[in-house]
Write a protein that holds these residues in place. Sequence first.
Motif, PDB file in Angstrom:
ATOM      1  N   UNK A   1       0.831  -1.205   0.000  1.00 27.30           N
ATOM      2  CA  UNK A   1       0.000   0.000   0.000  1.00 27.30           C
ATOM      3  C   UNK A   1       0.865   1.256   0.000  1.00 27.30           C
ATOM      4  N   UNK A   2       1.847   1.297   0.884  1.00 35.81           N
ATOM      5  CA  UNK A   2       2.735   2.460   0.971  1.00 35.81           C
ATOM      6  C   UNK A   2       3.569   2.608  -0.301  1.00 35.81           C
ATOM      7  N   UNK A   3       3.988   1.490  -0.856  1.00 41.23           N
ATOM      8  CA  UNK A   3       4.771   1.497  -2.090  1.00 41.23           C
ATOM      9  C   UNK A   3       3.970   2.098  -3.243  1.00 41.23           C
ATOM     10  N   UNK A   4       2.736   1.700  -3.370  1.00 40.86           N
ATOM     11  CA  UNK A   4       1.875   2.228  -4.440  1.00 40.86           C
ATOM     12  C   UNK A   4       1.637   3.723  -4.269  1.00 40.86           C
ATOM     13  N   UNK A   5       1.410   4.154  -3.033  1.00 39.64           N
ATOM     14  CA  UNK A   5       1.210   5.581  -2.782  1.00 39.64           C
ATOM     15  C   UNK A   5       2.471   6.372  -3.091  1.00 39.64           C
ATOM     16  N   UNK A   6       3.625   5.805  -2.763  1.00 37.10           N
ATOM     17  CA  UNK A   6       4.892   6.497  -3.027  1.00 37.10           C
ATOM     18  C   UNK A   6       5.120   6.672  -4.529  1.00 37.10           C
ATOM     19  N   UNK A   7       4.744   5.662  -5.326  1.00 36.06           N
ATOM     20  CA  UNK A   7       4.901   5.771  -6.775  1.00 36.06           C
ATOM     21  C   UNK A   7       4.011   6.877  -7.335  1.00 36.06           C
TER      22      UNK A   7
ATOM     23  N   UNK B   1       3.849  -9.605  -9.451  1.00 28.60           N
ATOM     24  CA  UNK B   1       2.804  -8.597  -9.621  1.00 28.60           C
ATOM     25  C   UNK B   1       2.215  -8.189  -8.275  1.00 28.60           C
ATOM     26  N   UNK B   2       1.723  -6.969  -8.212  1.00 28.61           N
ATOM     27  CA  UNK B   2       0.981  -6.506  -7.034  1.00 28.61           C
ATOM     28  C   UNK B   2      -0.447  -7.018  -7.147  1.00 28.61           C
ATOM     29  N   UNK B   3      -0.942  -7.616  -6.072  1.00 29.11           N
ATOM     30  CA  UNK B   3      -2.318  -8.113  -6.072  1.00 29.11           C
ATOM     31  C   UNK B   3      -2.955  -7.841  -4.717  1.00 29.11           C
ATOM     32  N   UNK B   4      -4.247  -7.786  -4.703  1.00 30.42           N
ATOM     33  CA  UNK B   4      -4.966  -7.537  -3.457  1.00 30.42           C
ATOM     34  C   UNK B   4      -5.234  -8.857  -2.746  1.00 30.42           C
ATOM     35  N   UNK B   5      -4.948  -8.861  -1.444  1.00 31.87           N
ATOM     36  CA  UNK B   5      -5.155 -10.046  -0.627  1.00 31.87           C
ATOM     37  C   UNK B   5      -5.992  -9.682   0.582  1.00 31.87           C
ATOM     38  N   UNK B   6      -6.835 -10.622   1.002  1.00 38.29           N
ATOM     39  CA  UNK B   6      -7.662 -10.405   2.193  1.00 38.29           C
ATOM     40  C   UNK B   6      -6.809 -10.501   3.446  1.00 38.29           C
ATOM     41  N   UNK B   7      -6.979  -9.525   4.343  1.00 39.75           N
ATOM     42  CA  UNK B   7      -6.245  -9.489   5.604  1.00 39.75           C
ATOM     43  C   UNK B   7      -7.212  -9.140   6.731  1.00 39.75           C
ATOM     44  N   UNK B   8      -6.918  -9.569   7.953  1.00 40.86           N
ATOM     45  CA  UNK B   8      -7.756  -9.150   9.086  1.00 40.86           C
ATOM     46  C   UNK B   8      -7.687  -7.640   9.261  1.00 40.86           C
ATOM     47  N   UNK B   9      -8.836  -6.996   9.414  1.00 39.30           N
ATOM     48  CA  UNK B   9      -8.883  -5.557   9.607  1.00 39.30           C
ATOM     49  C   UNK B   9      -8.787  -5.180  11.068  1.00 39.30           C
ATOM     50  N   UNK B  10      -8.536  -3.913  11.323  1.00 39.93           N
ATOM     51  CA  UNK B  10      -8.401  -3.437  12.697  1.00 39.93           C
ATOM     52  C   UNK B  10      -9.706  -3.555  13.481  1.00 39.93           C
TER      53      UNK B  10
ATOM     54  N   UNK C   1     -11.730  -5.997  13.325  1.00 42.74           N
ATOM     55  CA  UNK C   1     -12.111  -7.388  13.471  1.00 42.74           C
ATOM     56  C   UNK C   1     -12.698  -7.993  12.216  1.00 42.74           C
ATOM     57  N   UNK C   2     -12.922  -7.182  11.202  1.00 39.15           N
ATOM     58  CA  UNK C   2     -13.444  -7.675   9.939  1.00 39.15           C
ATOM     59  C   UNK C   2     -12.322  -8.039   8.981  1.00 39.15           C
ATOM     60  N   UNK C   3     -12.633  -8.007   7.694  1.00 41.42           N
ATOM     61  CA  UNK C   3     -11.673  -8.347   6.658  1.00 41.42           C
ATOM     62  C   UNK C   3     -11.495  -7.146   5.738  1.00 41.42           C
ATOM     63  N   UNK C   4     -10.258  -6.851   5.390  1.00 42.65           N
ATOM     64  CA  UNK C   4      -9.968  -5.792   4.432  1.00 42.65           C
ATOM     65  C   UNK C   4      -9.046  -6.331   3.347  1.00 42.65           C
ATOM     66  N   UNK C   5      -9.091  -5.706   2.193  1.00 41.66           N
ATOM     67  CA  UNK C   5      -8.217  -6.107   1.090  1.00 41.66           C
ATOM     68  C   UNK C   5      -7.095  -5.084   0.951  1.00 41.66           C
ATOM     69  N   UNK C   6      -5.862  -5.598   0.942  1.00 40.29           N
ATOM     70  CA  UNK C   6      -4.693  -4.732   0.835  1.00 40.29           C
ATOM     71  C   UNK C   6      -3.784  -5.243  -0.277  1.00 40.29           C
ATOM     72  N   UNK C   7      -3.068  -4.305  -0.885  1.00 35.37           N
ATOM     73  CA  UNK C   7      -2.135  -4.665  -1.944  1.00 35.37           C
ATOM     74  C   UNK C   7      -0.915  -5.379  -1.355  1.00 35.37           C
ATOM     75  N   UNK C   8      -0.511  -6.460  -2.000  1.00 34.12           N
ATOM     76  CA  UNK C   8       0.640  -7.249  -1.572  1.00 34.12           C
ATOM     77  C   UNK C   8       1.563  -7.468  -2.759  1.00 34.12           C
TER      78      UNK C   8
END
Length: 255
Positions: free
Chosen positions: A67-73, A202-211, A213-220
């Motif tokens: 996520x930070x990498x994509x924003x930096x680009x 490649x950068x892809x979105x993966x499901x991760x536990x959210x803050x 308690x739910x699920x969020x998708x983040x770039x990996x």
Amino acid sequence: MSPPTENGDSSDTEGSTSGSQTDSSGTERTVLEERKLTGMRRTIANRLQESSQNAAHVTATREVDAEELSRAATLANDEFDVDVSVLDIVLCALSETLAEHPGFNATLEDGLHRMYETQNVGIAVDIDAGLVTPVLAGLESKSLEKIALDRRELTALVQTGDYSMSDLRGGTFTVTNLGVLGVDSFTPIINPPEVAILGVNRIRERARPGDDGGVEFRKQLAFDLSFDHRVVDGADAARFLETLCARLENARAFV
């Protein structure tokens, strides 16, 4: 992805034919085409065989939150006059990582593990005649903007055929990027006499536990680091990847 190659003839094959072939069991197979390896393709084949026979290949893989990498680009593209890609920021992080882990910015020849202060990083480029890896020299002295500019100029030279043997020599480490072709993971082959090569996926979105308690998708983004186990160990590779990922999680620092 195969390792870097030296320039050869523009023709990769010769004597293409078609017909039928019968094997020892009497089974007939219709041959679509036969191609004799020549020029650059033969050089690639020889280098691959040399690498597989002479190096103790091991590959370690690690994912980083991108996520930070994509924003930096995105920020860098707004900041500079040259287009900046995710790969350019990865190269910035790689430079700091190589400085901290010099055993990977190295060659192995005649039983001598030679580590370098200068970072001459080969960037694999796919062209019609084969794969070549021009060297981006002095990576340790370049800013993000300079890396982006120089990498694009070097790639353009290779794609137009306007390069020389000197552009392909003197590498101390190699990066190969199949992420642009949608690849999630692969095993890069070391370019001898170097001792390591980094594969970028490649950068892809993966499901991760959210803050919450739910699920969020983040770039990996996953990296595949192939290294010569004769001179560096798995723990060394793990620490190398840990440093690289830590730098990329703070990618805005390069902009």
